[in-house]
Design an enzyme around this catalytic site. Structure first.
Site, PDB file in Angstrom:
ATOM      1  N   HIS A   1       0.840  -1.218   0.000  1.00  0.00           N
ATOM      2  CA  HIS A   1       0.000   0.000   0.000  1.00  0.00           C
ATOM      3  C   HIS A   1       0.872   1.264   0.000  1.00  0.00           C
ATOM      4  CE1 HIS A   1      -3.488  -2.565   1.205  1.00  0.00           C
ATOM      5  NE2 HIS A   1      -2.532  -3.216   1.849  1.00  0.00           N
TER       6      HIS A   1
ATOM      7  N   LYS B   1      16.600  21.015 -11.178  1.00  0.00           N
ATOM      8  CA  LYS B   1      15.867  19.775 -11.464  1.00  0.00           C
ATOM      9  C   LYS B   1      16.687  18.703 -12.170  1.00  0.00           C
ATOM     10  CE  LYS B   1      12.058  18.878 -10.912  1.00  0.00           C
ATOM     11  NZ  LYS B   1      10.825  19.321 -11.561  1.00  0.00           N
TER      12      LYS B   1
ATOM     13  N   SER C   1      15.353  20.710 -16.271  1.00  0.00           N
ATOM     14  CA  SER C   1      14.210  21.573 -16.523  1.00  0.00           C
ATOM     15  C   SER C   1      14.703  22.844 -17.203  1.00  0.00           C
ATOM     16  CB  SER C   1      13.532  21.913 -15.198  1.00  0.00           C
ATOM     17  OG  SER C   1      12.801  23.121 -15.313  1.00  0.00           O
TER      18      SER C   1
ATOM     19  N   GLU D   1       9.613   7.806 -16.671  1.00  0.00           N
ATOM     20  CA  GLU D   1       8.302   8.404 -16.957  1.00  0.00           C
ATOM     21  C   GLU D   1       7.857   8.054 -18.373  1.00  0.00           C
ATOM     22  OE1 GLU D   1       8.114  12.667 -15.690  1.00  0.00           O
ATOM     23  OE2 GLU D   1      10.031  12.148 -14.790  1.00  0.00           O
TER      24      GLU D   1
END
Ligand code: ARG
Length: 459
Positions: free
Chosen positions: A156, A283, A277, A290
């Protein structure tokens, strides 16, 4: 130039219909298998007495020239080329003249395209299999190197029990191993040759289909011409395979996206597989994973799209089947790009054992405390309840579990002795799970050895 099938037509095709009908824009990549299959077919119909040996040689060497043109990027696709099959035949005719017209005797584009596609997929599977093996080997190597590292295991997405990092990583080996098994199994159904099925009713020529199949590297020939020309189960099956593999890669990626988040920080992804970024200078984004996660959605769509295409078509070939190629090629291309990226990202990431250690919380040892009571005769249900009270007490006082004294524990349950305090040890906890498939060092090393044996790699 008139169409291959133009004899019975008075009027030219509307250019918009031509545009709509043609598949050359996406099936050109079948050129190699198409030519190889045609060369083998020319030999087969020569053996069947349809071509003289001279004609056969003319056709085979003409096709060789067409092959070279493709290979060297010199082949010019003409507007009238409807698909790869007509393009190759058109060019062959230009090169060797009317004798080229004998090649298609007894053959239809229906058995031709089904044959080409199976050959193409077999080659693609060889590449995918090698890439999958690389990934599995990288997993094994990383797992071996990190055998001592313990991290929180989650259910979970909540801290559950400590596990070895290798154990977590090896869990993906076994998913991929099932994908490998499915690949091997599926290959047997792909290696069936439809050629010699004609348009739907078989061939009137006495072709030795077995010999032809052997020449092309197929292991069997199809048993029913009507089935053979329209069977796209193998494409659907491949797309399911691709989907399942992608789902596994996506889940691995999702874990690593979380693990590489600075708030968790169990791993640091290398610069080679991350991006920055344009706005925020600090970043470092896990784009590799992804993209794997995102592209998985697309592959799932290809599978469901093809199944929807197949579900209502009447017997044998219908033009709907031309829609099999784009999803197939897209899934192949996507995975052939994704697999090496995942392998590279895994091979180059750095583990941060101290971060994993810091994330280990005594609460993850609550089960071990319950097990301690069980080992001394308390029924598990009761131990579970007792330890629940222990957790409650620590939470109420805002202290870690190991800060509770023996007296604190005994106030909850008189059966606790000083030895119970030995459970507050993460190494001890993973070592408790010695049974095969568990987290103990020997159990993890055994599964790694098993994995190595499967991969045929010596230690
Ligand atoms: N381009 C077609 C396809 O990909 C080839 C088969 C055409 N067959 C036909 N009967 N029109 O399916």
């Amino acid at each position: 130039m008139s169409k291959l099938w133009g004899g019975r037509f008075d009027q030219p095709t509307d250019p918009r219909m031509d545009q709509f009908n043609k598949s050359i824009d996406f099936d050109a990549r079948l050129w190699e298998v198409d030519i190889l299959a045609s060369q083998a077919y020319a030999r087969a119909i020569c053996d069947a007495g349809v071509l003289s040996e001279a004609e056969r040689d003319q056709i085979v060497s003409g096709l060789e020239k067409v092959f070279e043109e493709w290979d060297e990027g010199r082949f010019v696709i003409r507007t009238e080329d409807e698909d790869i099959h007509t393009a190759v035949e058109r060019r062959l005719t230009e090169l060797i003249g009317p004798v080229a017209g004998k090649l298609h005797t007894g053959r239809s584009r229906n058995d031709q395209v089904a044959t080409d596609l199976r050959l193409y997929l077999c080659h693609a599977l060889d590449v995918l299999e090698a890439q999958l093996n690389e990934l599995q080997l990288t997993i094994i190597q990383t797992a071996e190197q990190s055998i001592d590292v313990i991290m929180p295991g989650y259910t979970h997405l909540q801290p559950a029990q400590p596990v070895r990092f290798s154990h977590w990583l090896m869990s993906f080996f076994w998913m991929l191993q099932r994908d490998w098994g499915r690949l091997e199994d599926m290959r047997r159904r792909i290696e069936v040759m439809p050629l010699g099925s004609g348009a739907l009713a078989g061939t009137p020529l006495s072709i030795d289909r077995q010999a032809l199949a052997q020449r092309l590297g197929f292991s069997r020939v199809s048993e029913n011409s009507m089935d053979a020309v329209s069977d796209r189960d193998f494409v659907a099956e491949f797309l399911f395979w691709a989907t399942m593999l992608s789902v596994h890669l996506s889940r691995l990626g999702e874990d690593l996206i979380l693990f590489s988040n600075p708030a968790i920080g169990f791993v640091r992804l290398s610069d080679a597989y991350t991006t920055g970024s344009s706005l925020m200078p600090q970043k470092k984004n896990p784009d590799a994973f992804e993209l794997v996660r995102g592209k998985t959605g697309r592959i799932i769509g290809k599978l469901t799209g093809l199944l929807a295409t197949l579900k209502g078509i009447p017997s044998t070939y219908n033009k709907d089947l031309q829609e099999d190629k784009e999803p197939l090629f897209d899934a192949i291309d996507t995975l052939q790009l994704a697999l090496p990226v995942v392998t590279g990202a895994l091979a180059t990431m750095a583990l941060r054992p101290s971060k994993m250690q810091a994330a280990l919380d005594d609460a993850m040892l609550a089960t071990d405390l319950a097990d301690w009571l069980v080992a001394r005769g308390t029924p598990f249900r009761q131990s579970h309840h007792i330890v629940g009270q222990v957790v409650h007490e620590a939470e109420r006082r805002g202290i870690p579990l190991r800060a509770l004294t023996l007296e604190d524990l005994q106030r909850i349950h008189p059966g606790f002795t000083a030895d119970a305090l030995s459970v507050w040890d993460f190494e001890r906890s993973v070592e408790q799970r010695q049974a095969p498939g568990g987290t103990a060092r020997d159990a993890v090393l055994a599964q790694i050895a098993q994995a190595r044996a499967i991969m045929g790699v010596l230690e």
